[in-house]
Design an enzyme around this catalytic site. Structure first.
Site, PDB file in Angstrom:
ATOM      1  CB  VAL A  29     -15.996  -9.449  16.321  1.00  0.00           C
ATOM      2  CG1 VAL A  29     -15.367  -9.468  17.700  1.00  0.00           C
ATOM      3  CG2 VAL A  29     -14.970  -9.089  15.245  1.00  0.00           C
ATOM      4  CE1 TYR A  30     -14.587  -9.660  10.681  1.00  0.00           C
ATOM      5  CE2 TYR A  30     -14.395 -11.521   9.200  1.00  0.00           C
ATOM      6  CZ  TYR A  30     -13.909 -10.329   9.672  1.00  0.00           C
ATOM      7  OH  TYR A  30     -12.755  -9.794   9.151  1.00  0.00           O
TER       8      TYR A  30
END
Length: 328
Positions: free
Chosen positions: A52-53
């Site tokens: 999700v970064y």
């Protein structure tokens, strides 16, 4: 840079890790490439990311750079799965989601395997044994070499690790747990660290510089223009550590740094790096210059008297049930 075993496993990692939280969002490819080169040249091996970064951008950038800039075999790639962009369900630890997320991570990372795969957070809506079965499948299939967890509280970590240890040879031993840990946030010392130590799990501290506050950059009361505190997206992330208690701790770190002729950053990072149970703090530098300052801590060991003083000024308040009530 010296290497340390990650928990009670054969995996060895550099005693500082490189974080990629801002990659693909605030950190572009050119800056990311420079960070990776500086880190690897200093002997760093552990690079931590998550699916999700940067909405996958961090993994994509890392996948473009590893192999071209540094040998894949010399980088310990750690990623995470389980966080979802759904306000009604922030975490999904289901077997289906985790394994699909891992496959997507491998595609973005341009690799056949990750060295360390971490469950990003505990999912109360999914049976823990189902989540851990996904871990076992990932390792058995060769898509992950080692496994860990992130943001599990003490009882969650102990339950997960004990479940995995109950059937040695068929279940994957947890190698690590990633949690926020610094002079400004010592909550893990209450239950997480004791559990991890007892179960042979290494701690990977995130935000070891107190979200940047321990560098002393906010001592004047205003956030420097390019700091996280001045960023629209990250100002709220920094704000909890700008209170009076934090100010006293930062002052103590600064005094210690002046006495040792080093920087507050070096003092704060050396303190957490050398805490019992810590394997490798994850440093999220914005520039190569910042990363170089963090890497310079390799040759620094804090004197015992300074460690004691910092321990005292930052001591968390733990009462019941930690307090010894036998004398009452």
């Amino acid at each position: 840079m010296d290497l340390r075993h990650l928990g009670r496993t054969g995996l060895r990692v550099s005693r500082l890790g490189l974080g990629t939280l801002t990659w693909g969002r605030d950190t572009g490819e050119q800056d990311a490439a420079e960070l990776l080169k500086v880190f690897w040249a200093a002997g760093g091996t552990l690079v931590d990311t998550a699916d999700v970064y940067g909405d996958g951008g961090a993994e994509y950038l890392l996948g473009r750079l590893v192999g071209d800039l540094v040998p894949r075999a010399e980088v310990v790639i750690a990623t995470k799965a389980g966080s979802v962009p759904d306000p009604d369900r922030r975490f999904d630890g289901s077997r289906g989601h985790l394994l699909a997320a891992l496959d997507a991570s491998l595609t973005r990372l341009n690799t056949d395997y990750v060295d360390l795969w971490q469950v990003h957070a505990f999912d109360p809506a999914t049976p823990l044994d189902e989540t851990l079965q996904a871990v076992d499948i990932a390792v058995a299939s060769g898509r992950a070499r080692y496994a860990g967890v992130s943001n599990f509280c003490g009882w969650q970590l102990a339950k997960a690790a004990t479940w995995q240890l109950a059937s040695p040879g068929t279940r994957t031993r947890l190698a690590s747990t990633q949690m926020e840990y610094s002079l400004l946030q010592r909550g893990v010392e209450r239950e997480v660290l004791p559990a991890a130590s007892d179960l042979g799990i290494g701690l990977l501290p995130s935000s070891p510089l107190g979200r940047g506050v321990l560098t002393g950059k906010y001592r004047q009361g205003t956030a420097p223009p390019e700091s996280r505190g001045a960023s629209e997206g990250l100002a709220a992330f920094v704000a909890p550590y700008l209170d009076e208690t934090a100010s006293r701790i930062v002052d103590a770190v600064t005094i210690a740094a002046d006495g040792l002729a080093v920087t507050p950053l070096q003092v704060a990072l050396a303190w957490v790096r050398d805490r019992p149970g810590v394997a490798a703090p994850i440093v999220g530098a914005r520039t190569a210059r910042q990363l170089g300052q963090a890497l310079s801590v390799e040759d620094l060991s804090l004197p015992d008297e300074i460690c004691r003083a910092l321990d005292d000024v930052s001591a968390p308040v733990h009462r019941y049930p930690d307090h010894d009530w036998s004398a009452l």
